[in-house]
Scaffold this motif. Sequence first.
Motif, PDB file in Angstrom:
ATOM      1  N   UNK B  96      17.194  29.189 -82.222  1.00  8.89           N
ATOM      2  CA  UNK B  96      16.476  28.702 -81.033  1.00  8.89           C
ATOM      3  C   UNK B  96      15.254  29.577 -80.747  1.00  8.89           C
ATOM      4  N   UNK B  97      15.390  30.885 -80.993  1.00 11.24           N
ATOM      5  CA  UNK B  97      14.237  31.783 -80.801  1.00 11.24           C
ATOM      6  C   UNK B  97      13.115  31.402 -81.771  1.00 11.24           C
ATOM      7  N   UNK B  98      13.528  31.189 -83.037  1.00  8.07           N
ATOM      8  CA  UNK B  98      12.522  30.823 -84.051  1.00  8.07           C
ATOM      9  C   UNK B  98      11.843  29.504 -83.691  1.00  8.07           C
ATOM     10  N   UNK B  99      12.654  28.549 -83.231  1.00  9.22           N
ATOM     11  CA  UNK B  99      12.104  27.230 -82.894  1.00  9.22           C
ATOM     12  C   UNK B  99      11.121  27.351 -81.726  1.00  9.22           C
ATOM     13  N   UNK B 100      11.457  28.204 -80.762  1.00 17.00           N
ATOM     14  CA  UNK B 100      10.547  28.398 -79.623  1.00 17.00           C
ATOM     15  C   UNK B 100       9.221  28.993 -80.107  1.00 17.00           C
ATOM     16  N   UNK B 101       9.317  29.966 -81.027  1.00 17.41           N
ATOM     17  CA  UNK B 101       8.080  30.568 -81.575  1.00 17.41           C
ATOM     18  C   UNK B 101       7.257  29.513 -82.309  1.00 17.41           C
ATOM     19  N   UNK B 102       7.982  28.677 -83.072  1.00 18.92           N
ATOM     20  CA  UNK B 102       7.288  27.620 -83.817  1.00 18.92           C
ATOM     21  C   UNK B 102       6.592  26.646 -82.863  1.00 18.92           C
ATOM     22  N   UNK B 103       7.284  26.326 -81.774  1.00 23.06           N
ATOM     23  CA  UNK B 103       6.709  25.397 -80.790  1.00 23.06           C
ATOM     24  C   UNK B 103       5.400  25.968 -80.223  1.00 23.06           C
ATOM     25  N   UNK B 104       5.412  27.285 -79.981  1.00 20.06           N
ATOM     26  CA  UNK B 104       4.200  27.933 -79.463  1.00 20.06           C
ATOM     27  C   UNK B 104       3.076  27.833 -80.503  1.00 20.06           C
ATOM     28  N   UNK B 105       3.449  28.091 -81.772  1.00 23.69           N
ATOM     29  CA  UNK B 105       2.440  28.020 -82.836  1.00 23.69           C
ATOM     30  C   UNK B 105       1.875  26.605 -82.957  1.00 23.69           C
ATOM     31  N   UNK B 106       2.776  25.621 -82.865  1.00 22.49           N
ATOM     32  CA  UNK B 106       2.336  24.216 -82.960  1.00 22.49           C
ATOM     33  C   UNK B 106       1.376  23.901 -81.813  1.00 22.49           C
ATOM     34  N   UNK B 107       1.718  24.392 -80.638  1.00 22.80           N
ATOM     35  CA  UNK B 107       0.884  24.147 -79.457  1.00 22.80           C
ATOM     36  C   UNK B 107      -0.519  24.735 -79.670  1.00 22.80           C
ATOM     37  N   UNK B 108      -0.538  25.976 -80.198  1.00 26.20           N
ATOM     38  CA  UNK B 108      -1.836  26.626 -80.438  1.00 26.20           C
ATOM     39  C   UNK B 108      -2.610  25.909 -81.541  1.00 26.20           C
ATOM     40  N   UNK B 109      -1.890  25.528 -82.601  1.00 29.38           N
ATOM     41  CA  UNK B 109      -2.552  24.843 -83.725  1.00 29.38           C
ATOM     42  C   UNK B 109      -3.152  23.520 -83.251  1.00 29.38           C
TER      43      UNK B 109
END
Lengths: 363, 137
Positions: B96-109
Amino acid sequence: MSRSLPLLALLALLGASGCAAPARPQIMAEVERTRAGQAVIDARTSAPQAYARAALLEKRAEQAYSDNDLPAAQILGEQALAAYLRATVEARQTRAEARLAEARLSEKAQSQRLAQLESEQQRLSAEAADLELRAKVARDAEPLAKSEPASPEREKARREAARAIVTQASLLCVSARLVEPGRSALAALTSKAEELRKKLDTAAPTPIDDATALRSDCLRELTLARRPRAQANPSRGESDALLAELSRADFLPFRDDRGVVVALHAPREGGKLASKASAKLADLGRVAKAHPEFPVLVVSHDARASAKDDGLASQAVELLKAAGAARTEAKSAGNTTPVVPPERAGAAARNERLEIVFVSPGS
Amino acid sequence: MWLLAVTAAGVALGAADARARATEILAALAKKPDAVRVASASIQKANDALRRADQLRASGDHKRGGMLEETALEWASASEQLDRAAQSEKQLAELQTRTTELETKVFRAQALVEQTVARRARAEEALRKLETKEVKP
């Protein structure tokens, strides 16, 4: 009759105590409390088999108690308690696994989305850079207002600027030739640069407009030479990758119209290449070998006024070739393109340099 | 008569099996500090049941000794399951931590792509204007 009453009462008491059930083991009450708890109620639906097993063990404990087998009731009660715990843990694990599966799907989806966005970003960025460059070329190609004659001081400054522009133009044309060796328009532009250089050594009015037009033409040729590769794969981002690689290796690279540039300062030592510069050139040669798609242009810049080409760039090219660089070319820019005005203190140390240009083959 | 003998032997074998399995599970759990931490109470209960089973068997009560070994196996299995559940929950928290980080990256991308789309449009417009100017006499 009055004497027989206490006796009857005693008999009744003895009879009652003889028929009373044995004390219920405490563990059975604990099992009942556990079964009534929310965790076990949830386990009934999410771990039905484990729950049924625990319920059976509880029933067997009750049966043992009914049979007056208290030790067995105690042991089976303990078993039932452990079995109810197993049922709740199994339910917990089932929930965790279901959420894990969901999280894995979500992670996969997010990773795919990120990869898609990154690829889209690379493509869009390359397209934007290409359009910006084309716009720059078009802007540079716009007819300029003709420069009017100026005062002697202004004319001197204009002449120096024109020399720098002609040098830049020549280097852009050489870059274009390195990217596309057979490009036909380059020969005429090279002749034009030579003609302008000669004219700048005479007392004739400075051909600043011609120099600017030449630079635009050379930049256009370089853009056109790059276009097939850029169009074939707009999202390649090879210059970005090379820039990042050179940055990681502490070469302090920068980018200009030609490509990715590394400047080596203090390159001369007793009229030859300095040992420090030679070591760096060997490293850069290995980088060039690893990126054969980038031709390498070596430009020597001299701080001394009217200094002749001392072959420093050619020496550097030999070192690059020895380290594995395939396509290389040496050029001397003399003192035409200083980084800081020559009259400023310490200017020589900054202006005297060797530029290693990894000419971008694409956008 | 022979049926009774076979059943008694089966019960004895089952109890011995329960003891062996419980001991095996407890030994495996003892090697995992995390498991010992999360399931300490039930591990203790399993060991206690085995100790009491030994006492009963020593006094000749093999039937109840066997039942206590079954109880020990139940507690040991519960401990093992607790360890597995805790591992799954830990894994879930990490994911879940990794997924949250990924979500942030997706948002920035996503934001970067939008900026680049705008940059591309500006460049296209600038080029179009310049080319139109070139075409005009």
